[in-house]
Design a protein around this motif. Sequence first.
Motif, PDB file in Angstrom:
ATOM      1  N   UNK A 106      39.148  52.313  43.979  1.00  0.00           N
ATOM      2  CA  UNK A 106      38.105  53.282  43.707  1.00  0.00           C
ATOM      3  C   UNK A 106      36.862  52.540  43.223  1.00  0.00           C
ATOM      4  N   UNK A 107      35.730  52.901  43.785  1.00  0.00           N
ATOM      5  CA  UNK A 107      34.470  52.292  43.389  1.00  0.00           C
ATOM      6  C   UNK A 107      33.766  53.167  42.358  1.00  0.00           C
ATOM      7  N   UNK A 108      32.984  52.535  41.506  1.00  0.00           N
ATOM      8  CA  UNK A 108      32.192  53.241  40.498  1.00  0.00           C
ATOM      9  C   UNK A 108      30.776  53.405  41.039  1.00  0.00           C
ATOM     10  N   UNK A 109      30.237  54.631  40.932  1.00  0.00           N
ATOM     11  CA  UNK A 109      28.856  54.886  41.338  1.00  0.00           C
ATOM     12  C   UNK A 109      28.101  55.403  40.126  1.00  0.00           C
ATOM     13  N   UNK A 110      27.012  54.719  39.766  1.00  0.00           N
ATOM     14  CA  UNK A 110      26.205  55.084  38.596  1.00  0.00           C
ATOM     15  C   UNK A 110      25.174  56.135  38.985  1.00  0.00           C
ATOM     16  N   UNK A 111      25.264  57.326  38.385  1.00  0.00           N
ATOM     17  CA  UNK A 111      24.295  58.399  38.643  1.00  0.00           C
ATOM     18  C   UNK A 111      23.072  58.175  37.756  1.00  0.00           C
ATOM     19  N   UNK A 112      21.896  58.217  38.352  1.00  0.00           N
ATOM     20  CA  UNK A 112      20.641  58.138  37.611  1.00  0.00           C
ATOM     21  C   UNK A 112      20.141  59.565  37.422  1.00  0.00           C
ATOM     22  N   UNK A 113      20.156  60.060  36.212  1.00  0.00           N
ATOM     23  CA  UNK A 113      19.746  61.443  35.948  1.00  0.00           C
ATOM     24  C   UNK A 113      20.963  62.304  35.660  1.00  0.00           C
ATOM     25  N   UNK A 114      20.751  63.612  35.658  1.00  0.00           N
ATOM     26  CA  UNK A 114      21.817  64.558  35.295  1.00  0.00           C
ATOM     27  C   UNK A 114      22.873  64.702  36.391  1.00  0.00           C
ATOM     28  N   UNK A 115      22.443  64.713  37.656  1.00  0.00           N
ATOM     29  CA  UNK A 115      23.356  64.889  38.783  1.00  0.00           C
ATOM     30  C   UNK A 115      22.743  64.286  40.035  1.00  0.00           C
TER      31      UNK A 115
END
Length: 68
Positions: free
Chosen positions: A1-10
């Motif tokens: 599983x890869x991690x994806x960093x969200x920039x902002x609320x969604x």
Amino acid sequence: MEIFQIQGEFITISQLLKVLDYIGSGGESKFFLLENEVLLNEAVVFEKKKKIFRGDIVKINSKRYLMK
């Protein structure tokens, strides 16, 4: 599983598909969702504007992404 960093609320599913290079433009997302398996927390996604929040798990075909 890869991690994806969200920039902002969604992030929307359409934006995610574009950032991950599954599609070239937002207009392609509708067709991509119809022709590929996209799951959000184990539920099939058909809405290109579906919001994804931190902690959600998105599966695109066989790849899984954890939203952080």
